[in-house]
Design a protein around this motif. Structure first.
Motif, PDB file in Angstrom:
ATOM      1  N   PRO A  77      37.728  33.474  38.570  1.00  0.00           N
ATOM      2  CA  PRO A  77      37.039  32.227  38.928  1.00  0.00           C
ATOM      3  C   PRO A  77      37.812  31.410  39.963  1.00  0.00           C
ATOM      4  CG  PRO A  77      38.100  32.006  36.793  1.00  0.00           C
ATOM      5  CD  PRO A  77      38.266  33.443  37.194  1.00  0.00           C
ATOM      6  N   ALA A  78      39.066  31.812  40.223  1.00  0.00           N
ATOM      7  CA  ALA A  78      39.877  31.122  41.222  1.00  0.00           C
ATOM      8  C   ALA A  78      39.596  31.691  42.611  1.00  0.00           C
ATOM      9  CB  ALA A  78      41.360  31.260  40.888  1.00  0.00           C
ATOM     10  N   ILE A  79      39.831  30.865  43.626  1.00  0.00           N
ATOM     11  CA  ILE A  79      39.732  31.302  45.015  1.00  0.00           C
ATOM     12  C   ILE A  79      41.077  31.921  45.388  1.00  0.00           C
ATOM     13  CG2 ILE A  79      39.485  30.508  47.391  1.00  0.00           C
ATOM     14  CD1 ILE A  79      37.765  28.201  46.242  1.00  0.00           C
ATOM     15  N   ARG A 126      48.928  55.907  36.795  1.00  0.00           N
ATOM     16  CA  ARG A 126      49.142  54.557  36.246  1.00  0.00           C
ATOM     17  C   ARG A 126      49.121  53.515  37.364  1.00  0.00           C
ATOM     18  NH1 ARG A 126      52.901  57.244  32.836  1.00  0.00           N
ATOM     19  NH2 ARG A 126      54.648  56.653  34.194  1.00  0.00           N
ATOM     20  N   ILE A 127      49.709  53.881  38.513  1.00  0.00           N
ATOM     21  CA  ILE A 127      49.692  52.960  39.653  1.00  0.00           C
ATOM     22  C   ILE A 127      48.268  52.716  40.126  1.00  0.00           C
ATOM     23  CG2 ILE A 127      50.328  52.722  42.092  1.00  0.00           C
ATOM     24  CD1 ILE A 127      52.934  54.180  41.408  1.00  0.00           C
ATOM     25  N   ARG A 128      47.498  53.808  40.210  1.00  0.00           N
ATOM     26  CA  ARG A 128      46.107  53.673  40.641  1.00  0.00           C
ATOM     27  C   ARG A 128      45.320  52.793  39.682  1.00  0.00           C
ATOM     28  NH1 ARG A 128      41.248  55.075  39.698  1.00  0.00           N
ATOM     29  NH2 ARG A 128      41.855  56.158  37.793  1.00  0.00           N
ATOM     30  N   GLU A 129      45.505  53.005  38.365  1.00  0.00           N
ATOM     31  CA  GLU A 129      44.814  52.191  37.367  1.00  0.00           C
ATOM     32  C   GLU A 129      45.258  50.736  37.439  1.00  0.00           C
ATOM     33  OE1 GLU A 129      45.638  54.081  33.683  1.00  0.00           O
ATOM     34  OE2 GLU A 129      44.186  55.715  33.967  1.00  0.00           O
ATOM     35  N   SER A 130      46.569  50.526  37.647  1.00  0.00           N
ATOM     36  CA  SER A 130      47.085  49.158  37.751  1.00  0.00           C
ATOM     37  C   SER A 130      46.488  48.449  38.966  1.00  0.00           C
ATOM     38  CB  SER A 130      48.606  49.180  37.855  1.00  0.00           C
ATOM     39  OG  SER A 130      49.124  47.889  38.034  1.00  0.00           O
ATOM     40  N   GLU A 131      46.430  49.193  40.094  1.00  0.00           N
ATOM     41  CA  GLU A 131      45.841  48.597  41.298  1.00  0.00           C
ATOM     42  C   GLU A 131      44.364  48.279  41.083  1.00  0.00           C
ATOM     43  OE1 GLU A 131      46.637  51.507  44.250  1.00  0.00           O
ATOM     44  OE2 GLU A 131      48.629  50.709  44.752  1.00  0.00           O
ATOM     45  N   GLU A 132      43.663  49.151  40.365  1.00  0.00           N
ATOM     46  CA  GLU A 132      42.256  48.910  40.093  1.00  0.00           C
ATOM     47  C   GLU A 132      42.065  47.687  39.201  1.00  0.00           C
ATOM     48  OE1 GLU A 132      38.121  49.366  40.144  1.00  0.00           O
ATOM     49  OE2 GLU A 132      39.715  50.120  41.449  1.00  0.00           O
ATOM     50  N   ARG A 133      42.923  47.582  38.172  1.00  0.00           N
ATOM     51  CA  ARG A 133      42.838  46.408  37.285  1.00  0.00           C
ATOM     52  C   ARG A 133      43.132  45.130  38.059  1.00  0.00           C
ATOM     53  NH1 ARG A 133      45.428  49.846  33.453  1.00  0.00           N
ATOM     54  NH2 ARG A 133      47.447  48.949  33.986  1.00  0.00           N
ATOM     55  N   TYR A 134      44.141  45.203  38.945  1.00  0.00           N
ATOM     56  CA  TYR A 134      44.494  44.040  39.742  1.00  0.00           C
ATOM     57  C   TYR A 134      43.343  43.653  40.673  1.00  0.00           C
ATOM     58  CZ  TYR A 134      46.923  41.108  43.140  1.00  0.00           C
ATOM     59  OH  TYR A 134      47.284  40.073  43.965  1.00  0.00           O
ATOM     60  N   ARG A 135      42.722  44.672  41.288  1.00  0.00           N
ATOM     61  CA  ARG A 135      41.606  44.413  42.188  1.00  0.00           C
ATOM     62  C   ARG A 135      40.450  43.744  41.447  1.00  0.00           C
ATOM     63  NH1 ARG A 135      36.852  45.987  43.539  1.00  0.00           N
ATOM     64  NH2 ARG A 135      36.780  47.540  41.882  1.00  0.00           N
ATOM     65  N   VAL A 136      40.120  44.287  40.263  1.00  0.00           N
ATOM     66  CA  VAL A 136      39.038  43.706  39.465  1.00  0.00           C
ATOM     67  C   VAL A 136      39.387  42.290  39.040  1.00  0.00           C
ATOM     68  CG1 VAL A 136      37.748  43.898  37.308  1.00  0.00           C
ATOM     69  CG2 VAL A 136      38.194  45.947  38.682  1.00  0.00           C
ATOM     70  N   LEU A 137      40.653  42.101  38.637  1.00  0.00           N
ATOM     71  CA  LEU A 137      41.106  40.774  38.204  1.00  0.00           C
ATOM     72  C   LEU A 137      40.958  39.755  39.327  1.00  0.00           C
ATOM     73  CD1 LEU A 137      42.539  38.977  36.078  1.00  0.00           C
ATOM     74  CD2 LEU A 137      44.707  39.718  37.074  1.00  0.00           C
ATOM     75  N   VAL A 138      41.359  40.149  40.539  1.00  0.00           N
ATOM     76  CA  VAL A 138      41.286  39.239  41.683  1.00  0.00           C
ATOM     77  C   VAL A 138      39.840  38.998  42.104  1.00  0.00           C
ATOM     78  CG1 VAL A 138      41.861  38.975  44.123  1.00  0.00           C
ATOM     79  CG2 VAL A 138      43.592  39.785  42.518  1.00  0.00           C
ATOM     80  N   GLU A 139      39.066  40.060  42.171  1.00  0.00           N
ATOM     81  CA  GLU A 139      37.686  39.928  42.629  1.00  0.00           C
ATOM     82  C   GLU A 139      36.826  39.139  41.645  1.00  0.00           C
ATOM     83  OE1 GLU A 139      36.217  40.560  45.407  1.00  0.00           O
ATOM     84  OE2 GLU A 139      38.043  41.324  46.322  1.00  0.00           O
ATOM     85  N   ASP A 140      37.052  39.334  40.360  1.00  0.00           N
ATOM     86  CA  ASP A 140      36.238  38.661  39.346  1.00  0.00           C
ATOM     87  C   ASP A 140      36.829  37.335  38.904  1.00  0.00           C
ATOM     88  OD1 ASP A 140      34.611  40.830  39.510  1.00  0.00           O
ATOM     89  OD2 ASP A 140      35.262  41.760  37.641  1.00  0.00           O
ATOM     90  N   GLY A 162      43.147  28.819  45.088  1.00  0.00           N
ATOM     91  CA  GLY A 162      42.469  27.526  45.029  1.00  0.00           C
ATOM     92  C   GLY A 162      41.509  27.429  43.862  1.00  0.00           C
ATOM     93  N   ARG A 163      41.045  26.203  43.619  1.00  0.00           N
ATOM     94  CA  ARG A 163      40.074  25.947  42.562  1.00  0.00           C
ATOM     95  C   ARG A 163      38.985  25.060  43.139  1.00  0.00           C
ATOM     96  NH1 ARG A 163      42.893  22.948  38.227  1.00  0.00           N
ATOM     97  NH2 ARG A 163      42.157  21.054  39.255  1.00  0.00           N
ATOM     98  N   ASP A 164      37.748  25.444  42.930  1.00  0.00           N
ATOM     99  CA  ASP A 164      36.619  24.657  43.410  1.00  0.00           C
ATOM    100  C   ASP A 164      36.325  23.551  42.400  1.00  0.00           C
ATOM    101  OD1 ASP A 164      34.215  23.596  44.286  1.00  0.00           O
ATOM    102  OD2 ASP A 164      33.462  25.519  45.000  1.00  0.00           O
ATOM    103  N   ASP A 165      36.672  22.323  42.780  1.00  0.00           N
ATOM    104  CA  ASP A 165      36.498  21.164  41.890  1.00  0.00           C
ATOM    105  C   ASP A 165      35.297  20.317  42.283  1.00  0.00           C
ATOM    106  OD1 ASP A 165      38.605  21.785  40.262  1.00  0.00           O
ATOM    107  OD2 ASP A 165      40.017  20.375  41.157  1.00  0.00           O
ATOM    108  N   THR A 166      34.357  20.890  43.036  1.00  0.00           N
ATOM    109  CA  THR A 166      33.218  20.108  43.530  1.00  0.00           C
ATOM    110  C   THR A 166      32.433  19.469  42.392  1.00  0.00           C
ATOM    111  OG1 THR A 166      33.039  21.659  45.383  1.00  0.00           O
ATOM    112  CG2 THR A 166      31.185  20.177  45.001  1.00  0.00           C
ATOM    113  N   ALA A 167      32.117  20.252  41.354  1.00  0.00           N
ATOM    114  CA  ALA A 167      31.327  19.723  40.233  1.00  0.00           C
ATOM    115  C   ALA A 167      32.085  18.606  39.530  1.00  0.00           C
ATOM    116  CB  ALA A 167      30.993  20.845  39.248  1.00  0.00           C
ATOM    117  N   LEU A 168      33.403  18.755  39.411  1.00  0.00           N
ATOM    118  CA  LEU A 168      34.222  17.719  38.775  1.00  0.00           C
ATOM    119  C   LEU A 168      34.197  16.432  39.591  1.00  0.00           C
ATOM    120  CD1 LEU A 168      36.319  16.896  36.602  1.00  0.00           C
ATOM    121  CD2 LEU A 168      38.086  17.854  38.088  1.00  0.00           C
ATOM    122  N   TYR A 169      34.322  16.549  40.912  1.00  0.00           N
ATOM    123  CA  TYR A 169      34.284  15.374  41.786  1.00  0.00           C
ATOM    124  C   TYR A 169      32.931  14.679  41.700  1.00  0.00           C
ATOM    125  CZ  TYR A 169      38.724  15.758  44.312  1.00  0.00           C
ATOM    126  OH  TYR A 169      40.041  15.742  44.654  1.00  0.00           O
TER     127      TYR A 169
END
Length: 376
Positions: free
Chosen positions: A47-49, A31-45, A145-152
């Motif tokens: 849209p936030a920096i 479960r820990i391994r799966e949780s770490e994998e989900r967290y890794r995917v969540l962070v890597e994918d 962080g959030r990339d707001d370049t397009a908004l600016y």
């Protein structure tokens, strides 16, 4: 785990074993391994920096969004120091900001403008949290962080479009403003030629007329130069400037049309601290407001500009919605209803506040702007 028991002759007689049920532990580990994998995917994918870095701004972790935003998706993580992408000014500000983090106050939210490997300035809304050791020493920083370049960019295009629309509405008045010195110069030159033809051109008279022509040329040149400066795209980064100068520049552009309409302008300006932002955008705001009585004075941690007119005021039902897009007090077919909305956005971007109210004599718009030295 097991052990073989032997007799005195060395022959095996018995096996003693210990078995443990590790099902729960194995499942927990999975479960820990799966949780770490989900967290890794969540962070890597995400849209936030998301990243972590040392106090010297060397990255210890960065997700793909940060590398992509910097234009460095294939760069090895150990080779990246955030300072390389910041201006010297932002580098110093970041180091100074990190020095103010404490275990009791570990979070800061700022705007950063790093430069990508392609030379483009991007806009990040950046929240950083300090991580400390047992002695209270800052050891690492975790940031989202959030990339707001397009908004600016979209906002800047809106501001620029509104600015050009303002110039279009003022074109007739400015044409008259420029035509007036031309008329004065033409009359002066006509009188010079008349005297010259009669042989009556005295040096003192010629000097007087030429000085008048020179003054009118300077007047027309000031107007043309200012229209050119006002119409160009704003600088990427705001600067500290005197708001009274923007107020005087706005008056220069509208004075002629006001004189033509028989409107007298009352201007009261006191010495005020500088504010941070874009001078041309503040000028754009002031031109969009009804200039009749204008004041500029110091206020707590900033400055206050008040603009009043002598009309019938703003309809009470419109007062709360006056800064909404496409809401206008002008007749149908006149105006877009974007002037005050854009003005509100400009002042908000400068960390200020634009408000409207009715007075016994008309309407009053008030602009508060924080001073350059005021706390964020």
């Amino acid at each position: 785990d097991s052990k073989l028991l032997r007799d005195s002759r060395g022959l095996p007689v018995e096996v003693v074993g210990l078995m443990m049920d590790v099902t729960d532990a194995t499942e927990a580990q999975e479960r820990i391994r799966e949780s770490e994998e989900r967290y890794r995917v969540l962070v890597e994918d995400s849209p936030a920096i998301i990243c972590r870095y040392l106090p010297d701004l060397t990255l210890t972790y960065a997700n793909q969004m940060l590398l992509k935003s910097l234009g460095q998706p294939d760069l090895a993580l150990h080779a990246i120091n955030i300072a390389e992408f910041l201006s010297k000014e932002d580098q110093q500000a970041t180091i100074q900001r990190l020095a103010t983090l404490t275990p009791e106050d570990p979070v800061r939210t700022v705007e950063l403008s790093p430069q990508t490997s392609h030379g483009q300035r991007v806009k990040w809304l950046w929240t950083e949290r300090g991580l400390f050791d047992s002695t209270g020493q800052l050891v690492e920083v975790q940031a989202v962080g959030r990339d707001d370049t397009a908004l600016y960019e979209a906002r800047d295009q809106l501001f620029q479009s509104a600015k050009m629309a303002t110039l279009g509405e003022m074109a007739t008045g400015m044409a008259h403003e420029i035509n007036q010195p031309l008329t004065v110069m033409r009359m002066a030159l006509t009188n010079i030629f008349k005297r010259l033809n009669k042989g009556e051109l005295e040096p003192e008279y010629l000097k007087l007329k030429l000085e008048r022509v020179e003054n009118q040329v300077s007047r027309a040149s000031r107007i043309v130069d200012h229209v050119r400066i006002f119409g160009r795209t704003s600088e990427v980064k705001g600067i500290c400037f005197d708001p009274c100068e923007s107020l005087q520049a706005a008056v220069l552009l509208v004075q002629e049309s006001m004189d033509k309409d028989g409107v007298s302008l009352e201007l009261n300006m006191e010495p005020v601290p500088q504010v941070v932002g874009h001078p041309d955008r503040l000028e754009q705001v002031l031109i969009n407001l009804p200039l009749v009585k204008v004041g500029c004075r110091p206020a707590e941690n900033g400055i206050l500009i008040s603009v009043e007119d002598n009309g019938d005021g703003i309809e009470p039902r419109m007062l709360k919605r006056i800064f909404e897009p496409f809401v206008t007090t002008k007749p149908v077919g006149v105006g877009t209803g974007l002037g005050l909305s854009v003005s509100y956005g400009i002042i908000n971007q400068m960390r200020g506040e634009l408000t409207a109210e009715n007075t016994p004599h008309g309407a009053r718009f008030s602009i508060f702007l924080p001073a350059c030295s005021a706390p964020d």
